[in-house]
Design a protein around this motif. Structure first.
Motif, PDB file in Angstrom:
ATOM      1  N   TYR A  54       0.848  -1.198   0.000  1.00 29.38           N
ATOM      2  CA  TYR A  54       0.000   0.000   0.000  1.00 29.38           C
ATOM      3  C   TYR A  54       0.881   1.244   0.000  1.00 29.38           C
ATOM      4  O   TYR A  54       1.828   1.349   0.788  1.00 29.38           O
ATOM      5  CB  TYR A  54      -0.935  -0.010   1.209  1.00 29.38           C
ATOM      6  CG  TYR A  54      -2.069  -0.986   1.043  1.00 29.38           C
ATOM      7  CD1 TYR A  54      -3.356  -0.548   0.743  1.00 29.38           C
ATOM      8  CD2 TYR A  54      -1.856  -2.365   1.150  1.00 29.38           C
ATOM      9  CE1 TYR A  54      -4.406  -1.451   0.557  1.00 29.38           C
ATOM     10  CE2 TYR A  54      -2.893  -3.270   0.969  1.00 29.38           C
ATOM     11  CZ  TYR A  54      -4.165  -2.799   0.670  1.00 29.38           C
ATOM     12  OH  TYR A  54      -5.185  -3.697   0.487  1.00 29.38           O
ATOM     13  N   HIS A 347      -6.831  -1.052  11.963  1.00 30.66           N
ATOM     14  CA  HIS A 347      -7.469  -1.447  10.704  1.00 30.66           C
ATOM     15  C   HIS A 347      -7.621  -2.958  10.635  1.00 30.66           C
ATOM     16  O   HIS A 347      -8.689  -3.474  10.272  1.00 30.66           O
ATOM     17  CB  HIS A 347      -6.653  -0.946   9.519  1.00 30.66           C
ATOM     18  CG  HIS A 347      -7.025  -1.599   8.224  1.00 30.66           C
ATOM     19  ND1 HIS A 347      -8.236  -1.385   7.594  1.00 30.66           N
ATOM     20  CD2 HIS A 347      -6.358  -2.511   7.453  1.00 30.66           C
ATOM     21  CE1 HIS A 347      -8.295  -2.112   6.487  1.00 30.66           C
ATOM     22  NE2 HIS A 347      -7.181  -2.799   6.383  1.00 30.66           N
ATOM     23  N   HIS A 348      -6.576  -3.685  10.990  1.00 27.40           N
ATOM     24  CA  HIS A 348      -6.649  -5.148  10.990  1.00 27.40           C
ATOM     25  C   HIS A 348      -7.758  -5.644  11.924  1.00 27.40           C
ATOM     26  O   HIS A 348      -8.383  -6.679  11.667  1.00 27.40           O
ATOM     27  CB  HIS A 348      -5.314  -5.744  11.445  1.00 27.40           C
ATOM     28  CG  HIS A 348      -4.266  -5.784  10.369  1.00 27.40           C
ATOM     29  ND1 HIS A 348      -4.359  -6.600   9.260  1.00 27.40           N
ATOM     30  CD2 HIS A 348      -3.084  -5.122  10.245  1.00 27.40           C
ATOM     31  CE1 HIS A 348      -3.284  -6.440   8.496  1.00 27.40           C
ATOM     32  NE2 HIS A 348      -2.505  -5.539   9.069  1.00 27.40           N
ATOM     33  N   GLY A 350     -10.526  -4.204  12.379  1.00 25.34           N
ATOM     34  CA  GLY A 350     -11.828  -3.781  11.873  1.00 25.34           C
ATOM     35  C   GLY A 350     -12.332  -2.478  12.442  1.00 25.34           C
ATOM     36  O   GLY A 350     -13.508  -2.123  12.266  1.00 25.34           O
ATOM     37  N   ILE A 352     -11.047   0.734  11.811  1.00 28.66           N
ATOM     38  CA  ILE A 352     -10.935   1.900  10.948  1.00 28.66           C
ATOM     39  C   ILE A 352     -10.411   1.456   9.584  1.00 28.66           C
ATOM     40  O   ILE A 352      -9.599   0.535   9.489  1.00 28.66           O
ATOM     41  CB  ILE A 352      -9.995   2.961  11.592  1.00 28.66           C
ATOM     42  CG1 ILE A 352      -9.980   4.271  10.788  1.00 28.66           C
ATOM     43  CG2 ILE A 352      -8.590   2.412  11.810  1.00 28.66           C
ATOM     44  CD1 ILE A 352      -9.256   5.413  11.506  1.00 28.66           C
ATOM     45  N   SER A 353     -10.862   2.098   8.523  1.00 31.54           N
ATOM     46  CA  SER A 353     -10.392   1.763   7.183  1.00 31.54           C
ATOM     47  C   SER A 353      -9.041   2.439   6.916  1.00 31.54           C
ATOM     48  O   SER A 353      -8.697   3.443   7.547  1.00 31.54           O
ATOM     49  CB  SER A 353     -11.402   2.211   6.127  1.00 31.54           C
ATOM     50  OG  SER A 353     -11.437   3.627   6.048  1.00 31.54           O
ATOM     51  N   ILE A 354      -8.300   1.892   5.964  1.00 32.45           N
ATOM     52  CA  ILE A 354      -7.038   2.533   5.581  1.00 32.45           C
ATOM     53  C   ILE A 354      -7.309   3.922   5.010  1.00 32.45           C
ATOM     54  O   ILE A 354      -6.564   4.870   5.263  1.00 32.45           O
ATOM     55  CB  ILE A 354      -6.274   1.670   4.558  1.00 32.45           C
ATOM     56  CG1 ILE A 354      -5.872   0.341   5.191  1.00 32.45           C
ATOM     57  CG2 ILE A 354      -5.027   2.397   4.064  1.00 32.45           C
ATOM     58  CD1 ILE A 354      -5.152  -0.587   4.247  1.00 32.45           C
ATOM     59  N   GLU A 355      -8.386   4.051   4.242  1.00 30.39           N
ATOM     60  CA  GLU A 355      -8.726   5.353   3.677  1.00 30.39           C
ATOM     61  C   GLU A 355      -8.951   6.392   4.779  1.00 30.39           C
ATOM     62  O   GLU A 355      -8.558   7.556   4.646  1.00 30.39           O
ATOM     63  CB  GLU A 355      -9.977   5.259   2.807  1.00 30.39           C
ATOM     64  CG  GLU A 355      -9.845   4.308   1.620  1.00 30.39           C
ATOM     65  CD  GLU A 355     -10.382   2.921   1.898  1.00 30.39           C
ATOM     66  OE1 GLU A 355     -11.096   2.380   1.039  1.00 30.39           O
ATOM     67  OE2 GLU A 355     -10.081   2.365   2.984  1.00 30.39           O
ATOM     68  N   LYS A 356      -9.588   5.977   5.869  1.00 30.15           N
ATOM     69  CA  LYS A 356      -9.856   6.904   6.975  1.00 30.15           C
ATOM     70  C   LYS A 356      -8.569   7.248   7.720  1.00 30.15           C
ATOM     71  O   LYS A 356      -8.387   8.385   8.166  1.00 30.15           O
ATOM     72  CB  LYS A 356     -10.880   6.290   7.938  1.00 30.15           C
ATOM     73  CG  LYS A 356     -11.623   7.313   8.786  1.00 30.15           C
ATOM     74  CD  LYS A 356     -12.613   8.084   7.936  1.00 30.15           C
ATOM     75  CE  LYS A 356     -13.523   8.968   8.755  1.00 30.15           C
ATOM     76  NZ  LYS A 356     -14.397   9.805   7.901  1.00 30.15           N
TER      77      LYS A 356
END
Length: 449
Positions: A54, A347-348, A350, A352-356
């Motif tokens: 990423y 993120h892993h 669940g 928060i999203s990577i985008e956030k």
């Protein structure tokens, strides 16, 4: 001299709320092209195969204490900026409570001079306000300085701004973004004396969030916000720590139009008061880490955009200092190397999203401080970039901690994600745990009218 050209291929590019597979062409200091596929047009192009990693914009940390000048036994701009780029933070804004304090233009420029010679990450500094330096505040060039920092509680030296008339005059007089530390001193003093009478100097650390209480935070934050509303000042409230405070902020308008904004720090999103028994004074911060309920409310406000920015409040002390009894153990801890891995761990899980994460650690600090050409992966922007392998676990230990103080509150924690490459102004400065060209940093500039 011909500018260096780097081509990053096969990356999952995270930018502006989306993830897409593509390539990035860097020419000199800038992003030249972002596309689905870019071919190397000459043998001079250095190609890096991201192999599905990423690619994020470099994070911008809007609140750090790198301790220089005057406190260099704890940290230096050189040591902590290297830790920052290893952690994917390519730009930082440093606070004024050093020795001497950054409360005159001369002292501010001395810090810029140090950073120009030693920093591995892009840099700016907050100018410090006091009860008697309004004339100096009015000299600050808003295009070249991040903003004004006011301690409305928990200050060092003479930086507590507790004269109401002076505070209102500062709010009315400056066009600088005003960042504030909000804890009510009278409330804290009353609570502290109660526990000191009961326990003496060795107050159990679990009482720290009761001494530096929810009420102390809310009282100060709400007063600052009322003053900003009254005067029209641009206010940014640092390191929210309570659920109650989140109700003071809004998500009804875009960040670029907000006059009052908020930040949350890594430690308040990760730890809770249940961690004091294990971590002790290593997680003693001001404001204090509070309850699980407070932590959950902070997450809610972060995800629904009442809180705008994630930062570190990186504030190292020596382990010897932190090992003292409660009244003598200073507040603060080192975080820049581990902030992005910690959020990617969330993120892993669940949370928060990577985008956030990118929005709160890269885009929003750039918007909020009006940083020129940083915080996004866009053609024409500075090539501050971070490659992340989401499936390359590592455990924080003494051997891989880069802070000068040599410890971390995350020691023993295994993170599933690893920063493999960091680029600052188009230069590859960090790759696979090794520093390469660490003198590429620049002074941040700000696009303000």
């Amino acid at each position: 001299m011909k500018p260096k050209i780097i081509l990053i291929k096969n990356a999952h590019i995270v930018n502006d709320g989306a993830i897409f597979n593509g390539d990035i062409l860097i020419e000199g200091e800038y992003i030249k092209e972002v596309s689905d596929s870019i071919s190397a047009k000459s043998s001079d192009v250095h190609v890096i195969d991201a192999e599905g990693k990423y690619l994020l914009p470099g994070a911008i940390d809007d609140q750090v204490h790198f301790r220089e000048p005057g406190l260099t036994q704890k940290a230096t701009i050189e040591s902590e900026s290297k830790a920052a780029i290893a952690g994917g933070i390519t730009s930082f804004i440093e606070m004024p409570n050093t020795y001497p304090q950054t409360t005159t233009i001369d002292k501010l420029e001395e810090k810029f001079d140090i950073a120009s010679k030693t920093s591995s990450a892009n840099y700016s500094f907050m100018f410090g306000g006091t009860n008697d330096n309004l004339e100096e505040i009015l000299k600050v060039d808003a295009h070249n300085v991040a903003g004004l920092k006011l301690f409305l509680g928990s200050s060092t030296g003479n930086m507590l701004v507790d004269d109401t008339a002076v505070l209102e005059k500062i709010f009315k007089s400056t066009k600088l973004l005003i960042s504030v530390h909000c804890e009510d001193e009278a409330t804290i003093k009353k609570n502290f004396e109660e526990y000191l009478d009961k326990f003496g100097d060795d107050i159990p650390i679990k009482y720290h969030p009761l001494i530096r209480s929810q009420e102390a935070c809310y009282l100060s934050s709400s007063k600052a916000i009322k003053l900003a509303e009254k005067t029209g000042a641009r206010l940014h409230v640092f390191h929210l720590s309570t659920g109650k405070e989140t109700k003071l902020f809004s998500n009804k308008i875009p960040l670029k139009d907000k006059k009052i904004t908020a930040e949350v720090c890594i430690h308040h999103l990760w730890f809770s008061d249940k961690d004091y028994d294990k971590k002790g004074t290593l997680i003693k911060w001001n404001p204090a880490v509070k309850t699980e309920e407070d932590r959950e409310k902070l997450w809610e406000a972060l995800l629904d955009d009442r809180i705008d920015v994630i930062a570190t409040d990186h504030a190292p002390h020596t382990l010897e200092e932190k090992s003292n009894v409660y009244t003598k153990a200073p507040s603060g801890g080192p975080l820049v190397q581990h902030a992005l891995p910690a959020m990617l761990e969330m993120h892993h899980k669940g949370k928060i999203s990577i985008e956030k994460i990118v929005e709160k650690m890269c885009h929003n600090p750039a918007i909020l401080f009006q940083v020129e050409k940083r915080g996004y992966i866009k053609e024409g922007y500075f090539a501050d970039l971070v490659l992340v392998d989401l499936n390359n676990p590592w455990t924080v230990n003494k051997d891989n901690i880069l802070y000068k103080c040599g410890w971390s509150p995350f020691e023993g924690t295994t993170f599933r994600s690893r920063i493999t490459h960091t680029f600052v102004n188009g230069s590859l400065v960090y790759q696979n745990s090794k520093f390469i060209d660490v003198k590429a940093a620049k002074r941040l500039t700000f696009n303000r009218s």
